[in-house]
Design an enzyme around this catalytic site. Sequence first.
Site, PDB file in Angstrom:
ATOM      1  N   THR A  26       0.806  -1.227   0.000  1.00  0.00           N
ATOM      2  CA  THR A  26       0.000   0.000   0.000  1.00  0.00           C
ATOM      3  C   THR A  26       0.832   1.266   0.000  1.00  0.00           C
ATOM      4  OG1 THR A  26      -1.702  -1.170   1.193  1.00  0.00           O
ATOM      5  CG2 THR A  26      -1.786   1.207   1.338  1.00  0.00           C
TER       6      THR A  26
ATOM      7  N   THR B 163       2.026  -4.641   4.469  1.00  0.00           N
ATOM      8  CA  THR B 163       1.973  -4.973   5.898  1.00  0.00           C
ATOM      9  C   THR B 163       1.588  -6.429   6.152  1.00  0.00           C
ATOM     10  OG1 THR B 163      -0.290  -4.149   5.964  1.00  0.00           O
ATOM     11  CG2 THR B 163       1.457  -2.624   6.645  1.00  0.00           C
TER      12      THR B 163
ATOM     13  N   CYS C 139      -1.617 -17.404  21.957  1.00  0.00           N
ATOM     14  CA  CYS C 139      -1.762 -16.087  22.599  1.00  0.00           C
ATOM     15  C   CYS C 139      -0.772 -15.117  21.963  1.00  0.00           C
ATOM     16  CB  CYS C 139      -1.442 -16.162  24.092  1.00  0.00           C
ATOM     17  SG  CYS C 139      -2.512 -17.281  24.989  1.00  0.00           S
TER      18      CYS C 139
HETATM   19  N1  ASP Z   1      -2.237  -6.130   0.930  1.00  0.00           N
HETATM   20  C1  ASP Z   1      -1.228  -5.147   1.232  1.00  0.00           C
HETATM   21  C2  ASP Z   1       0.101  -5.873   1.352  1.00  0.00           C
HETATM   22  O1  ASP Z   1       0.392  -6.455   2.353  1.00  0.00           O
HETATM   23  C3  ASP Z   1      -1.535  -4.393   2.458  1.00  0.00           C
HETATM   24  C4  ASP Z   1      -0.511  -3.358   2.817  1.00  0.00           C
HETATM   25  O2  ASP Z   1       0.357  -3.010   2.081  1.00  0.00           O
HETATM   26  O3  ASP Z   1      -0.577  -2.868   3.930  1.00  0.00           O
HETATM   27  O4  ASP Z   1       0.866  -5.866   0.445  1.00  0.00           O
END
Ligand code: ASP
Length: 347
Positions: free
Chosen positions: A15, A91, A280
Amino acid sequence: MNPKTSVLIIYTGGTIGMVENPETGVLEPFNFDHLLDNVPELRRLGFSISTMQFDPPVDSSEMTPDLWCRLVHIIADNYDLFDGFVVLHGTDTMAYTASALSFMLENLDKPVILTGSQLPIGMLRTDGKENLITAIEIAAAKENGVPVVPEVCIFFQNHLMRGNRTSKISAENFNAFRSVNYPALARAGVHIQYNANLIYRPQLRRPLKAHYLMDTNVVVLKLFPGITPQTVESILHIPGLKGVVLETYGTGNAPTSSWFVDMLREAVERDIVIVNVTQCSGGSVQMQRYDTGYKLAEAGVVSGCDCTTESAIAKLMFLFGHGLTPKEVKEHMACSLIGEMTLPEEY
Ligand code: ASP
């Protein structure tokens, strides 16, 4: 005159690398050749910044061990040319990549800082600019000519975390990552405050040793009430299987039913390495605490202590990839290679 501190930014995808086309309003991948034009704030840092990008960039849900190797190659090939590295990454699987890199970059003595964002860098409310700028500052930080953070880390929303201790915890909030079992290495407020005593420092400076062999004959088996013998049996009989990360309950507990324990024991006898980690988000496996955990230890399951699942699976791939015997893999899984787990005596 001192040469400028130099940082290499590697954009893998995700992103963060999106900008809004001013004409159409559509989000498009960013051309990192024009990074300094698009994020002019970076010029004010006063560092020499170079960029490289994966072609094509990948959403991190497409990440593979081969792409980890590509990243390791880029870092190793450019290791002597830069003071630090920033890896821009989606992410979703950033915690797996950070864990893998921590094992694959042996003797690392320069910062490798992964970051990304929840909103594209081209959007008004983006968290990407802040994450990128601070990640670059951290990658460039030196004290007495020595890098302040010679580790693979994730920097996200004001927190610098050891990469192999981190998990993604939110698909919504800007603070998307957490390192529950190890304190933050630094916090970025008005100043970046480093916790020097928590940062990993190599005892001896040795040349970087890049590793490229990862064995994917591993699996994560997450327990849930109602899991059937057929499910466990079929997973433990995957052809070629070498290692299992067993996600158990609480402090490493699992059903004591004889079918379950017998299947695990039989898999261990077939030289499959089974590592116990907890479902956990915080705390550690202590198999001696309850009968339900003790039965696993008796069956030959190894404690993953307070390792994350991301780190345990990457470590298994790395160890088997380097041709270690199941016995050697077990021994290494019980030690911390690069700060990925807290051993019981450290509590
Ligand atoms: N789907 C994206 C990725 O992990 C989400 C992001 O970039 O935060 O490449």
